[in-house]
Design a protein around this motif. Structure first.
Motif, mmCIF file in Angstrom:
data_model
loop_
_atom_site.group_PDB
_atom_site.id
_atom_site.type_symbol
_atom_site.label_atom_id
_atom_site.label_comp_id
_atom_site.label_asym_id
_atom_site.label_seq_id
_atom_site.Cartn_x
_atom_site.Cartn_y
_atom_site.Cartn_z
ATOM 1 N N LEU A 133 0.820 -1.213 0.000
ATOM 2 C CA LEU A 133 0.000 0.000 0.000
ATOM 3 C C LEU A 133 0.858 1.268 0.000
ATOM 4 O O LEU A 133 0.502 2.267 -0.620
ATOM 5 C CB LEU A 133 -0.953 -0.002 1.200
ATOM 6 C CG LEU A 133 -2.080 -1.040 1.137
ATOM 7 C CD1 LEU A 133 -2.782 -1.157 2.487
ATOM 8 C CD2 LEU A 133 -3.073 -0.711 0.032
ATOM 9 N N GLN A 134 2.002 1.217 0.698
ATOM 10 C CA GLN A 134 2.872 2.385 0.802
ATOM 11 C C GLN A 134 3.966 2.402 -0.270
ATOM 12 O O GLN A 134 4.784 3.308 -0.277
ATOM 13 C CB GLN A 134 3.497 2.448 2.196
ATOM 14 C CG GLN A 134 2.479 2.653 3.283
ATOM 15 C CD GLN A 134 3.085 2.634 4.680
ATOM 16 O OE1 GLN A 134 4.258 2.343 4.885
ATOM 17 N NE2 GLN A 134 2.259 2.943 5.666
ATOM 18 N N SER B 266 -6.281 0.061 -1.584
ATOM 19 C CA SER B 266 -6.757 -0.694 -0.424
ATOM 20 C C SER B 266 -6.684 -2.191 -0.685
ATOM 21 O O SER B 266 -6.795 -2.651 -1.821
ATOM 22 C CB SER B 266 -8.196 -0.299 -0.060
ATOM 23 O OG SER B 266 -9.084 -0.705 -1.073
ATOM 24 N N ILE B 267 -6.463 -2.920 0.418
ATOM 25 C CA ILE B 267 -6.523 -4.385 0.424
ATOM 26 C C ILE B 267 -7.360 -4.727 1.652
ATOM 27 O O ILE B 267 -6.935 -4.513 2.779
ATOM 28 C CB ILE B 267 -5.121 -5.029 0.560
ATOM 29 C CG1 ILE B 267 -4.180 -4.541 -0.547
ATOM 30 C CG2 ILE B 267 -5.248 -6.558 0.566
ATOM 31 C CD1 ILE B 267 -2.724 -4.945 -0.330
ATOM 32 N N VAL C 20 -9.877 -11.480 -0.530
ATOM 33 C CA VAL C 20 -9.610 -10.056 -0.367
ATOM 34 C C VAL C 20 -10.302 -9.237 -1.449
ATOM 35 O O VAL C 20 -10.573 -9.735 -2.540
ATOM 36 C CB VAL C 20 -8.090 -9.745 -0.403
ATOM 37 C CG1 VAL C 20 -7.369 -10.389 0.754
ATOM 38 C CG2 VAL C 20 -7.469 -10.174 -1.723
ATOM 39 N N THR C 21 -10.577 -7.985 -1.109
ATOM 40 C CA THR C 21 -11.019 -7.013 -2.096
ATOM 41 C C THR C 21 -9.867 -6.039 -2.288
ATOM 42 O O THR C 21 -9.359 -5.475 -1.309
ATOM 43 C CB THR C 21 -12.286 -6.264 -1.632
ATOM 44 O OG1 THR C 21 -13.339 -7.219 -1.484
ATOM 45 C CG2 THR C 21 -12.702 -5.208 -2.648
ATOM 46 N N ILE C 22 -9.448 -5.883 -3.530
ATOM 47 C CA ILE C 22 -8.313 -5.019 -3.851
ATOM 48 C C ILE C 22 -8.800 -3.890 -4.759
ATOM 49 O O ILE C 22 -9.571 -4.126 -5.697
ATOM 50 C CB ILE C 22 -7.196 -5.817 -4.556
ATOM 51 C CG1 ILE C 22 -6.656 -6.886 -3.612
ATOM 52 C CG2 ILE C 22 -6.084 -4.895 -5.036
ATOM 53 C CD1 ILE C 22 -5.635 -7.826 -4.244
#
Length: 163
Positions: A57-58, A100-101, A122-124
């Motif tokens: 994410l970062q 987002s994850i 997961v929703t990515i």
């Protein structure tokens, strides 16, 4: 002669029984110790997954370089196979950016000595290969514990049909 043999046998039986009980107890301890080690390893892998998600994410390249093993293999949702250098290049260039994850269910972690397999749904949301992407995926991670700790050696995403 028969009398002596049966007398010896009577003396051996208690010793044999004690040995069996002690061996059973020792085996039970080993199973308990193994279970404790597996629980510890499961917690370590869960922490490694959190570090991995945060690094993605970062876009934390130094963290990803440590997390991904040198022989790391990624199979994306399209079935393409990428290695560590290719994944790093995608993240560095901005072709892969994740907004987002989100975990849709609890991660299941199964430990096998110095390796572990983690599965989840997961929703990515983000961008992959320069294209906007969003959806639900079945995720599988394969982790191996080496001298530097847990490293991701392989992972795969499979697209799930909308429900």
């Amino acid at each position: 002669m028969k009398l002596q043999r049966s007398s010896t046998m009577k003396h051996c039986i208690p010793h044999f029984a004690i040995a069996i009980v002690l061996l059973s107890f020792a085996s039970g301890q080993s199973a308990t110790q193994q279970e404790s080690q597996n629980t510890k390893s499961q917690q370590e892998v869960r922490k490694a997954i959190e570090k991995y998600r945060t690094a993605l994410l970062q876009r934390d390249i130094p963290a990803l370089e440590k997390i991904w093993a040198d022989d790391y293999v990624f199979v994306n949702a399209s079935g393409d196979v990428l290695n560590k250098a290719q994944r790093l290049a995608n993240v560095k260039s901005g072709a892969t950016t994740l907004d987002s994850i989100k975990e849709e269910e609890e991660i299941i972690v199964r430990v096998y000595q110095n390796s572990a397999v983690a599965t989840s749904r997961v929703t990515i949301k983000g961008q992959y290969g320069g294209q906007s992407t969003s959806g639900q995926y079945r995720s599988t991670h394969v982790w191996v514990k080496g001298s530097t700790g847990w490293q991701l050696v392989s992972n795969q995403l499979t697209t799930l049909a909308p429900k």
